[in-house]
Design an enzyme around this catalytic site. Structure first.
Site, mmCIF file in Angstrom:
data_model
loop_
_atom_site.group_PDB
_atom_site.id
_atom_site.type_symbol
_atom_site.label_atom_id
_atom_site.label_comp_id
_atom_site.label_asym_id
_atom_site.label_seq_id
_atom_site.Cartn_x
_atom_site.Cartn_y
_atom_site.Cartn_z
ATOM 1 N N ASP A 190 0.635 -1.219 0.028
ATOM 2 C CA ASP A 190 0.449 -0.181 0.610
ATOM 3 C C ASP A 190 0.678 0.979 -0.044
ATOM 4 O O ASP A 190 1.763 0.675 0.978
ATOM 5 C CB ASP A 190 -0.986 -0.063 1.165
ATOM 6 N N HIS A 247 -5.305 14.794 -9.528
ATOM 7 C CA HIS A 247 -4.838 13.421 -9.942
ATOM 8 C C HIS A 247 -4.423 12.785 -11.230
ATOM 9 O O HIS A 247 -4.288 11.175 -11.023
ATOM 10 C CB HIS A 247 -6.631 12.427 -9.991
ATOM 11 N N ASP A 267 -2.259 9.214 -10.603
ATOM 12 C CA ASP A 267 -1.993 8.065 -11.942
ATOM 13 C C ASP A 267 -1.146 7.788 -11.786
ATOM 14 O O ASP A 267 -0.091 6.199 -12.358
ATOM 15 C CB ASP A 267 -3.559 8.234 -13.441
ATOM 16 N N GLU A 318 -5.096 2.277 -4.149
ATOM 17 C CA GLU A 318 -3.606 2.554 -3.828
ATOM 18 C C GLU A 318 -2.545 0.681 -3.429
ATOM 19 O O GLU A 318 -1.355 0.916 -3.142
ATOM 20 C CB GLU A 318 -2.750 3.953 -3.736
#
Length: 348
Positions: free
Chosen positions: A227, A240, A244, A270
């Site tokens: 994570d 964002h 990405d 994630e």
């Protein structure tokens, strides 16, 4: 899942071909038997015997489809059909109408034998038919046809052969396009659209397969649940698109750090799951630390911004009595401990 697609389509094609051959065998058997009966009433003994033999051959073809394999029936159909047509052209059949039956040869040949072999067979068939019709009567007595009839018959047969080959070519193109579309849809269904990694559903299927295979061989199986630390702050600070980019670039980094037999999947958001066959938890720990260090030392570039991220990793090894859900839950607990202990670390 893609393997299932590849398996499904050839089986579907073979099954369809078997049904068509069975249908053709039944129709051929019925028609030749009926024509043989009519010929018997007309006292044409030679034609009667040939038609009844053809009917028996089609019956055998039908039985072979059911009990043996398609290729045997296909060869019986094609080559018995050729022999029957040769006889009808040679003898003239009933009232010199025998040659009119040769037009069924073209579509059957290219469908049953395939385009390339079908065309080759049709050329040989046409050569034999032409040789029979143009053979001098002084050499062997046979049915006589006018030159106009012979030329028109050959040209008509060539036209039918061309149309049959064209149809088969278009049919195969359509089949290949359908197969490619199915493959693409399956790719979308089993891959994460952003990172191109296996998605959660695909990873779960792989885990079940690996569990069954490795348990048969009594081999270990471990997973890493990874994570990204404070990933929300990356999205908040850089947007964002940057988030990405981070996920995409780290996906490639994870893939570089593992072996060919391992699987890297996007588990959600994630989170990433790395499946490690033939790997104990101790060995998985070495791999996890290598991945963690690589991410920590990797600088990501987004526009004019340099982004540094870290990851936390939980490790779990499958035990004999564990389910896949229990394996993942254990890895999730270890990941939670790594987060609690300060992030950017491997646990246990």
């Amino acid at each position: 899942m893609l393997e299932l697609i590849k398996k499904y389509h050839p089986n579907q094609g073979a099954s369809q071909q078997a049904r068509v051959i069975s249908l053709f065998s039944l129709v051929g058997m019925s028609m030749t038997f009926l024509m043989g009966a009519i010929s018997f009433l007309g006292s044409d003994n030679a034609l009667t015997v040939v038609l009844f033999l053809a009917s028996l051959t089609y019956l055998l073809s039908f039985l072979f489809v059911k009990r043996l394999n398609v290729s045997v029936s296909a060869n019986l159909i094609i080559y018995s059909l050729y022999l029957l047509m040769f006889y009808l052209v040679f003898s003239g059949g009933v009232s010199q109408t025998g040659p009119l039956w040769i037009f069924i040869v073209a579509p059957v040949s290219v469908y049953v034998l395939g385009l390339r072999q079908g065309i080759m067979n049709l050329l040989i068939f046409l050569f034999v038919i032409s040789a029979i019709m143009f053979m001098p009567q002084s050499l062997i007595a046979h049915a006589a046809y006018s030159n106009e009839f012979k030329i028109r018959l050959i040209l008509s047969f060539l036209t039918m052969s061309f149309l049959s080959a064209l149809y088969e070519h278009l049919r195969m193109l359509s089949y290949k396009n359908a197969l490619e579309i199915s493959r693409q849809y399956q790719q979308l269904a089993m891959r994460d659209p952003l990172t191109k990694l296996a998605n959660r559903r695909n990873a779960a299927a792989i885990l079940e397969q690996e569990k069954a295979r490795l348990q048969r061989n009594n081999e270990p199986l471990s997973v890493l649940l990874c994570d990204l630390d404070h990933f929300k702050s990356v999205n908040d600070k850089y947007g964002h698109n940057a988030g990405d980019m981070v996920l995409t670039e780290l996906s490639a980094l994870f893939t570089e750090q593992v072996r060919q037999q391992d699987c890297v999947a996007r588990w959600g958001g994630e989170e990433f799951l790395i499946i490690l066959p033939q790997t104990t938890s101790e060995q998985a720990g070495v791999i996890a630390e290598k991945i963690r260090s690589s991410v920590e030392n990797h600088t990501l570039q987004f526009l004019d911004n340099k982004i540094q991220v870290t990851i936390s990793i939980g490790i779990s090894q499958l035990s004999q009595d564990q389910t896949i859900d229990e394996l993942i839950n254990n890895a999730d607990k270890c990941l939670y401990q790594a987060k609690t202990l300060g992030r950017n670390r491997v646990h246990p």
